[in-house]
Design a protein around this motif. Structure first.
Motif, mmCIF file in Angstrom:
data_model
loop_
_atom_site.group_PDB
_atom_site.id
_atom_site.type_symbol
_atom_site.label_atom_id
_atom_site.label_comp_id
_atom_site.label_asym_id
_atom_site.label_seq_id
_atom_site.Cartn_x
_atom_site.Cartn_y
_atom_site.Cartn_z
ATOM 1 N N PRO B 18 0.835 -1.204 0.000
ATOM 2 C CA PRO B 18 0.000 0.000 0.000
ATOM 3 C C PRO B 18 0.870 1.254 0.000
ATOM 4 N N HIS B 19 0.522 2.183 -0.847
ATOM 5 C CA HIS B 19 1.259 3.434 -0.851
ATOM 6 C C HIS B 19 0.530 4.429 0.031
ATOM 7 N N GLY B 20 1.219 5.459 0.409
ATOM 8 C CA GLY B 20 0.569 6.450 1.249
ATOM 9 C C GLY B 20 1.251 6.525 2.590
ATOM 10 N N TRP B 21 0.648 7.290 3.461
ATOM 11 C CA TRP B 21 1.323 7.599 4.722
ATOM 12 C C TRP B 21 0.883 6.644 5.811
ATOM 13 N N SER B 22 1.506 5.468 5.799
ATOM 14 C CA SER B 22 1.214 4.529 6.875
ATOM 15 C C SER B 22 1.914 5.008 8.142
ATOM 16 N N ARG B 23 1.516 4.412 9.234
ATOM 17 C CA ARG B 23 2.067 4.828 10.520
ATOM 18 C C ARG B 23 3.589 4.645 10.569
ATOM 19 N N GLN B 24 4.037 3.454 10.081
ATOM 20 C CA GLN B 24 5.469 3.168 10.100
ATOM 21 C C GLN B 24 6.246 4.191 9.288
ATOM 22 N N ARG B 25 5.629 4.558 8.157
ATOM 23 C CA ARG B 25 6.322 5.460 7.259
ATOM 24 C C ARG B 25 6.515 6.830 7.924
ATOM 25 N N ILE B 26 5.472 7.288 8.574
ATOM 26 C CA ILE B 26 5.571 8.591 9.251
ATOM 27 C C ILE B 26 6.623 8.512 10.349
ATOM 28 N N LEU B 27 6.584 7.404 11.093
ATOM 29 C CA LEU B 27 7.558 7.230 12.176
ATOM 30 C C LEU B 27 8.973 7.225 11.609
ATOM 31 N N GLY B 28 9.162 6.500 10.492
ATOM 32 C CA GLY B 28 10.481 6.416 9.876
ATOM 33 C C GLY B 28 10.989 7.780 9.475
ATOM 34 N N TYR B 29 10.139 8.531 8.765
ATOM 35 C CA TYR B 29 10.554 9.871 8.348
ATOM 36 C C TYR B 29 10.861 10.734 9.566
ATOM 37 N N GLY B 30 10.010 10.605 10.576
ATOM 38 C CA GLY B 30 10.215 11.398 11.795
ATOM 39 C C GLY B 30 11.575 11.121 12.393
ATOM 40 N N LEU B 31 11.911 9.829 12.462
ATOM 41 C CA LEU B 31 13.190 9.467 13.076
ATOM 42 C C LEU B 31 14.365 9.983 12.247
ATOM 43 N N VAL B 32 14.243 9.860 10.913
ATOM 44 C CA VAL B 32 15.329 10.348 10.062
ATOM 45 C C VAL B 32 15.519 11.841 10.263
ATOM 46 N N VAL B 33 14.404 12.566 10.323
ATOM 47 C CA VAL B 33 14.495 14.015 10.512
ATOM 48 C C VAL B 33 15.158 14.320 11.858
ATOM 49 N N LEU B 34 14.761 13.537 12.875
ATOM 50 C CA LEU B 34 15.336 13.743 14.212
ATOM 51 C C LEU B 34 16.853 13.550 14.178
ATOM 52 N N TRP B 35 17.265 12.434 13.549
ATOM 53 C CA TRP B 35 18.705 12.166 13.460
ATOM 54 C C TRP B 35 19.418 13.264 12.683
ATOM 55 N N ALA B 36 18.795 13.695 11.599
ATOM 56 C CA ALA B 36 19.409 14.737 10.790
ATOM 57 C C ALA B 36 19.598 15.999 11.624
ATOM 58 N N PHE B 37 18.567 16.351 12.404
ATOM 59 C CA PHE B 37 18.674 17.542 13.242
ATOM 60 C C PHE B 37 19.799 17.380 14.269
ATOM 61 N N MET B 38 19.900 16.166 14.839
ATOM 62 C CA MET B 38 20.957 15.951 15.832
ATOM 63 C C MET B 38 22.331 16.097 15.186
ATOM 64 N N GLY B 39 22.467 15.566 13.964
ATOM 65 C CA GLY B 39 23.731 15.710 13.241
ATOM 66 C C GLY B 39 24.053 17.159 12.985
ATOM 67 N N ILE B 40 23.034 17.898 12.513
ATOM 68 C CA ILE B 40 23.254 19.319 12.226
ATOM 69 C C ILE B 40 23.618 20.050 13.510
ATOM 70 N N GLY B 41 22.906 19.703 14.587
ATOM 71 C CA GLY B 41 23.182 20.341 15.879
ATOM 72 C C GLY B 41 24.610 20.107 16.327
ATOM 73 N N LEU B 42 25.085 18.877 16.116
ATOM 74 C CA LEU B 42 26.448 18.515 16.504
ATOM 75 C C LEU B 42 27.459 19.365 15.739
ATOM 76 N N VAL B 43 27.270 19.416 14.417
ATOM 77 C CA VAL B 43 28.189 20.192 13.583
ATOM 78 C C VAL B 43 28.131 21.655 13.989
ATOM 79 N N ALA B 44 26.902 22.158 14.205
ATOM 80 C CA ALA B 44 26.750 23.558 14.581
ATOM 81 C C ALA B 44 27.461 23.834 15.905
ATOM 82 N N TYR B 45 27.337 22.868 16.839
ATOM 83 C CA TYR B 45 27.991 23.063 18.127
ATOM 84 C C TYR B 45 29.493 23.122 17.950
ATOM 85 N N LEU B 46 30.032 22.191 17.149
ATOM 86 C CA LEU B 46 31.477 22.145 16.970
ATOM 87 C C LEU B 46 31.983 23.427 16.314
ATOM 88 N N ILE B 47 31.187 23.951 15.366
ATOM 89 C CA ILE B 47 31.613 25.193 14.705
ATOM 90 C C ILE B 47 31.565 26.352 15.697
#
Lengths: 260, 276
Positions: B18-47
């Motif tokens: 099934p295509h579309g926004w299943s629960r898992q899919r939203i959770l997955g995207y959410g987690l990726v975004v969270l990790w991305a933000f943490m990575g950006i935050g880390l780099v920003a902190y180091l700079i």
């Protein structure tokens, strides 16, 4: 309904935490190392004892607060204070400019000079840079003695150890030619059976920029009320003889040092 | 029958996911975004926390720490690999004495912490100085680095012996029998038939062992060998600057990541004939 339940639960938990916090408000947590006899040491059954601990207890009695002692590894002791694991460090911590950037200090509560010890058959004559050239010197890491040794004995190899016990082992078995630490700590060890291998070479004249004016009580920055309380208590036990009583329990001389 | 008349076009296939926004899919995207933000935050902190003066003062220490870590692990892995061959042989031996000894060795070194082993070697042997002097071994154990190599090699030899044994035993018995029926000598069989197959199985565990050793070596400062982690702690205790640990973590990550890619590459090389 479920959400409302959760909110109610969280609120009651928070209230409970607040309540216990208020009940324990008078408990002051004191951090110390527990590996630096005779100043602070863990006994075989896990209790803290020593000059620092007795002084801390006397100060708490003077301030009329209940104190709780927490042992903490030396090189994490300042971060642990900042993280709130305890409220004050009474662990023979020298008052230095580097540390004062991170924590506040009370006035000193004792001041003893550093010294050098070496094996009994050592050919080391004195404590200058030339006397120790080419030798391996053991010190405890993250201490003023480490900073002094690396800055002064540039022709020697300076080996940092996690605690005093470990450089003592290595001086006894000959991996080290000399060690640098507080004279009282070294003397106590040399007088014990474990220290029979070695002798005191001599005291080092303290350098104020490195060694500071003595050992003080470290507290989190900005907690001036607590600092003033401690300072008043130090003056009080100095005046009422309690300090002298503890001093005489451990030492044959006055560890407070001159009025500086 | 209609079932046998079916053409390739009308084969029954499972329904498309099934295509579309299943629960898992939203959770997955959410987690990726969270990790991305943490990575950006880390780099920003180091700079934002970048401090040239601090860097100039402590970077040379870090470089020497990396050197110590890499040479310690490198030497230990090689020495351990050499030691592991007779131990693996002992583990597979039918002689109960040899098998028992090899088993006891592996049992001890896998069952006790590396920290305790390093401590025992460094301070334990230190207290036997007169005896070691008498047999002329003190010069070796006097140096903390040698003691670390000694303890680490013995430790990794136990793990590597088990990896080797497992890999050799994973090759089917028929391979031995086939080689024997062709008149091949046992050693020839091992070298030309068994080991090439066994090493494919062993490669991943070997890679894991190297990575574990790199991270395990962080305890070595307890016996005064100032590796990357030891230098980091010294730096932190002088600066009280949290980024000293962050840099250490990044350096460890880079080392491990490089190794991971190297092992991937080796695996692709040696399994070319298995690709379909």
């Amino acid at each position: 309904m479920r959400i409302a339940m959760r909110i109610a639960l969280a609120a009651s938990a928070a209230l409970l935490a607040l309540g216990t916090a208020q009940a324990q408000e008078k408990v002051l947590k004191i951090g110390t190392e527990g590996a630096y006899p005779p100043f602070n040491n863990l006994t075989a059954d896990g209790k803290l004892e020593g000059f620092d601990v007795d002084i801390a207890q006397a100060l708490c009695d003077e301030m009329k607060v209940k104190c709780e002692f927490i042992a903490q590894d030396w090189d994490g002791i300042i971060p642990a204070l900042q993280a709130g694991k305890f409220d004050a460090i009474i662990a023979s911590m020298s008052i230095t400019p580097e540390r004062m950037e991170k924590v506040d200090f009370t006035n000193k509560y004792y001041n003893t000079p550093p010294a050098i010890a070496a094996p009994k058959d050592s050919d080391i004559k004195g404590v200058t840079k030339e006397d120790l050239a080419g030798k391996t010197i053991g010190v405890q890491a993250s201490t003023t003695h480490f900073n002094y040794s690396t800055a002064t004995y540039t022709d020697s190899t300076v080996k940092p150890y996690p605690t005093a016990q470990e450089y003592q082992l290595d001086l006894a078995n000959g991996r080290l030619d000399a060690v640098n630490d507080d004279i009282v700590v070294l003397s106590q060890w040399l007088d014990s059976p474990d220290g029979a291998c070695c002798k005191l070479i001599g005291a080092i004249k303290p350098v104020v920029e490195i060694h500071g004016p003595g050992a003080g009580i470290a507290i989190r920055k900005g907690e001036t009320a607590l600092r003033d309380q401690f300072n008043a208590a130090i003056d009080a036990i100095r005046a009422n003889g309690k300090y002298k009583e503890i001093n005489d329990k451990y030492f044959k001389f006055d560890v407070y040092g001159g009025d500086s | 029958m209609s079932a046998s008349m079916q053409t390739a076009d009308s084969v029954e296939r499972p329904p498309l996911p099934p295509h579309g926004w299943s629960r898992q899919r939203i959770l997955g995207y959410g987690l990726v975004v969270l990790w991305a933000f943490m990575g950006i935050g880390l780099v920003a902190y180091l700079i934002s926390a970048w401090n040239t003066e601090l860097f100039q003062k402590y970077a040379p220490g870090y470089v020497s720490g990396i050197g110590i870590t890499l040479s310690l692990v490198g030497i230990s892995i090689v020495v351990g690999a050499i030691l592991s061959v007779p131990i693996a042989y002992g583990r597979m031996s039918r002689n109960p004495v040899i098998a028992g000894l090899a088993y006891a060795y592996v049992y001890f070194f896998r069952g006790t912490p590396l920290l305790a082993q390093a401590f025992l070697v460094y301070y334990g042997f230190g207290s036997f100085r007169p005896e070691l002097d008498a047999v002329g071994l003190w010069w070796f154990f006097r140096e903390a680095f040698n003691c670390a190599i000694f303890a680490f090699s013995l430790n990794t030899a136990a793990y590597q012996a088990e990896i080797l044994r497992g890999a050799i035993q994973s090759v089917p018995k028929g391979q031995w029998e086939g080689a024997a029926s062709l008149g091949l000598h046992k050693l020839q069989t091992l070298r030309k038939i068994i080991l090439p197959q066994a090493l494919i199985v062993a490669l991943r565990p070997y890679g894991n062992e190297v990575i574990l050793m790199i991270k395990g070596s962080a305890i070595v400062a307890i016996i005064t060998v100032y590796d990357l982690m030891g230098i980091t702690r010294l730096t932190y205790s002088r600066t009280f600057d949290f980024q000293s640990y962050l840099w250490a973590a990044i350096i460890y990550l880079l080392i491990v990541e490089t190794l991971r890619h190297a092992i991937d590459w080796i695996e692709r090389r040696i399994t070319r004939h298995l690709k379909r």
